[in-house]
Each structure stands twice: as C-alpha cells, then as structure tokens.
Design a protein around this motif. Structure first.
Motif, mmCIF file in Angstrom:
data_model
loop_
_atom_site.group_PDB
_atom_site.id
_atom_site.type_symbol
_atom_site.label_atom_id
_atom_site.label_comp_id
_atom_site.label_asym_id
_atom_site.label_seq_id
_atom_site.Cartn_x
_atom_site.Cartn_y
_atom_site.Cartn_z
ATOM 1 N N ASP A 21 15.105 -40.521 -27.315
ATOM 2 C CA ASP A 21 15.960 -41.181 -28.307
ATOM 3 C C ASP A 21 17.303 -41.548 -27.703
ATOM 4 N N GLY A 22 17.905 -42.600 -28.243
ATOM 5 C CA GLY A 22 19.205 -43.052 -27.780
ATOM 6 C C GLY A 22 19.612 -44.300 -28.524
ATOM 7 N N PRO A 23 20.875 -44.697 -28.401
ATOM 8 C CA PRO A 23 21.357 -45.885 -29.116
ATOM 9 C C PRO A 23 20.833 -47.181 -28.499
ATOM 10 N N GLY A 24 20.649 -48.183 -29.344
ATOM 11 C CA GLY A 24 20.367 -49.534 -28.874
ATOM 12 C C GLY A 24 18.913 -49.879 -28.641
ATOM 13 N N ILE A 25 17.999 -48.956 -28.862
ATOM 14 C CA ILE A 25 16.592 -49.231 -28.558
ATOM 15 C C ILE A 25 16.042 -50.324 -29.465
ATOM 16 N N GLY A 31 15.539 -57.839 -29.785
ATOM 17 C CA GLY A 31 16.129 -58.967 -29.069
ATOM 18 C C GLY A 31 15.141 -59.616 -28.114
ATOM 19 N N VAL A 32 14.350 -58.794 -27.425
ATOM 20 C CA VAL A 32 13.314 -59.330 -26.541
ATOM 21 C C VAL A 32 12.321 -60.158 -27.347
ATOM 22 N N GLY A 37 10.439 -65.948 -29.307
ATOM 23 C CA GLY A 37 10.058 -66.719 -30.488
ATOM 24 C C GLY A 37 9.277 -65.935 -31.515
ATOM 25 N N ALA A 38 9.432 -64.614 -31.515
ATOM 26 C CA ALA A 38 8.662 -63.771 -32.422
ATOM 27 C C ALA A 38 9.406 -63.542 -33.731
ATOM 28 N N ASP A 39 8.631 -63.275 -34.773
ATOM 29 C CA ASP A 39 9.174 -62.950 -36.088
ATOM 30 C C ASP A 39 8.557 -61.627 -36.528
ATOM 31 N N ILE A 40 9.398 -60.598 -36.751
ATOM 32 C CA ILE A 40 8.900 -59.278 -37.115
ATOM 33 C C ILE A 40 8.426 -59.269 -38.567
ATOM 34 N N LEU A 83 5.323 -61.847 -23.202
ATOM 35 C CA LEU A 83 5.812 -60.714 -23.974
ATOM 36 C C LEU A 83 5.823 -59.444 -23.124
ATOM 37 N N ARG A 84 4.733 -59.225 -22.409
ATOM 38 C CA ARG A 84 4.654 -58.023 -21.563
ATOM 39 C C ARG A 84 5.730 -58.054 -20.474
ATOM 40 N N ALA A 85 5.890 -59.207 -19.855
ATOM 41 C CA ALA A 85 6.883 -59.327 -18.784
ATOM 42 C C ALA A 85 8.298 -59.117 -19.324
ATOM 43 N N ALA A 86 8.560 -59.624 -20.537
ATOM 44 C CA ALA A 86 9.900 -59.489 -21.108
ATOM 45 C C ALA A 86 10.174 -58.056 -21.565
#
Length: 303
Positions: A21-25, A31-32, A37-40, A83-86
């Motif tokens: 755990d940690g900040p910013g994950i 962001g990646v 071009g992804a939409d969660i 996606l995998r590379a990013a």
C-alpha cells in the motif's frame, strides 16, 4: 455538410492487481488507462492496514493494496499489447502482482468428482445457462457413474480409478489431461480423494475444493456426522483453494443453513447439499471473474 464519424469499436477488460500500500496507486493506474483511451466502468479496491511490521523497535503500518478495475477501451490485439506495455512501469514501480484479461473471457475448467453428483450437476447447469464464465473441457472421476451426465452436456468424461497402489499413476494421468486440455482451473466438486503434496503444489492457486462443513470446524471425513455429534444448530460448506494441508487452503466462499435437534446425520447431509452447490459456484465465478486475490492463507474477494 456534417461529416459522419465512424464509431470506434471497443472491448471490455478486467485488471486485477495487488501491491504494497502507498499513496498515488489509483491515480497512476487510472492515468495509464486514460492515456490509452480507456473508460472505467467499475472499480473495487481494498487497503489492508491490519498488519504491522516492527521497524527500529516500533510498530509501523505494512499494509497491502488490492484493486479490480473493469474498463472499456478500443478493441484489438494492439490495444491489449499497448495496455500491458503502459502498465508495466507502474507495476514494476509498486511491486505489483497483476493480471489483465478480456472481460467475460471464459476460463478452461476441469471438474473432478466421485460418487456425489449434486455439485457437478449444479456447475454444469450454471455453465450451460451462461451464469459461470467458464468452459468445462473435461470431467474426471474415480467412478464411472457420471459419464452419461457429462456426455449429455457434450463434455469429455474420463474414468481414472484410484487406489493406494495406483495413486501416482492416477495423478500423472490427471496432469496429462490438464496439459492436454490447457486447463486453467481444476474444480474438486466432491472429489473424495486426498491429492498428494506434489500435485497440490503444482496446482497451487488454480484448484478449488468444496468441503462439506463450515471450516475450520469439522475437517476431514464425515463432517456432517461430526456436526451431529456436537449438536450444531447450523451446517455449512466452504469453498477454498487446495494446498498441501488437508482442508486448510485459503477460503473463498462459505454458506450456512440453520438446523435443529431433530436433524439426524442424513438430514444434515441433505440440508447441506444446497450450501455446497452455492459456495462452490460462487467461488468458481469469483475466481474466473478475477475477483479473488490470495494473500497468505486468506483471500481478498473484490465483489
């Protein structure tokens, strides 16, 4: 004149990850995905901050972060590769265990069963109706009883008898079938044989068992009879990952039903059947949907 814009073909994916755990994950991962071009569509996350480690004589949080993201992105093999590379640099930075799969992709499942057919029948029915995201590729049994049931569903059936003397050969045959059918998950649907340590290590994280009691109570043989002897007021079932310790693997799903003093051992057996079916089907579905993450001897189920 308005220009027609061709709609972009999209596909859905599931990303499951865990890391210290940690900040910013969440910010970095989302962001990646945005950059690709992804939409969660849906996200489930959990920070386990219950564990402590000792640093310089003082306790300090040593939590772990778990997340499952269901998202939509442009379709195609190139998108998956991108996606995998990013994601790889972020995963490396945070020491992540992670998996990316197309949403709804069916996992190849081999079911093992002995005499009792209710869990097998339930899994095959739920698969046939599309409730489970699986492709049952084979049924293996140490008895020939359920061949017609498997073949009615169009599934290959293999009778692999087991005795104390033939157990090594039987387990070798099982592994041949796992390799032959490219099996991703082995499901022990009331398979009443104890697997060897070597086999359980080989199948670690990809074999689920149903035990007909609410573990950790009443391990081993005849748990309903053990429960009757203790005068229990509930009976249940536990679906768990298989490991080298009998009925000790990480628990995925449990179900219970109320009973009373009028229930004899056979009544408890009958009452427990539905709990066995439900606990096992839940465990199989959650595993195949990428919702289960093993952490030590416990699981995080992101539902």
């Amino acid at each position: 004149m308005d220009t027609l814009v061709e709609p972009v073909e999209t596909a859905q994916y599931v990303l499951t990850l865990d890391c210290p755990d940690g900040p910013g994950i969440v910010h970095q991962v989302s962001g990646v995905l945005l950059g690709q071009g992804a939409d969660i569509i849906d996200v489930r996350q959990f920070s386990d901050r219950q564990h402590l480690r000792v640093v310089a004589g003082a306790p300090e949080p040593d939590g772990r972060f778990f997340m499952r993201l269901h998202f939509e992105a442009p379709a195609g093999e190139l998108t998956q590769d991108a996606l995998r590379a990013a994601l790889e640099p972020v995963a490396k930075q945070h020491g992540m265990r992670w998996e990316l799969r197309p949403h709804g992709a069916k996992r190849r499942v081999l079911i093992m069963v002995s005499k009792f057919e209710h869990c097998l029948n339930d899994l095959l029915f739920r698969t046939r109706t599309g409730e489970l995201p699986v492709e049952v590729v084979a049924v293996v049994s140490n008895h020939p009883d359920h061949q017609r049931l498997a073949e009615w569903h169009g599934i290959a059936f293999f009778h692999v008898p087991v005795t104390a003397d033939t157990k090594p050969q039987a387990e070798a045959r099982l592994m041949e079938l796992v390799d032959q059918f490219d099996v991703e998950l082995v499901v022990l649907a009331r398979y009443m044989q104890v697997l060897s340590d070597g086999l359980t290590r080989h199948l670690e994280g990809r074999a689920i068992n149903i035990h007909h009691s609410f573990l950790p109570s009443f391990k081993g043989a005849k748990p309903y009879h053990q429960a009757y002897a203790r005068g229990v007021k509930t009976v249940g079932a536990t679906a768990h990952y298989v490991n080298s310790e009998l009925d000790e693997g990480p628990i995925i799903s449990q179900q219970v039903v109320e009973v009373d003093h009028t229930f004899g051992p056979e009544d408890l057996v009958a009452a427990g059947r539905d709990t066995e079916c439900k606990a096992l089907s839940n465990a199989v579905r959650w595993h195949c949907e990428g919702r289960v993450i093993v952490q030590g001897n416990r699981t995080i189920v992101l539902r």
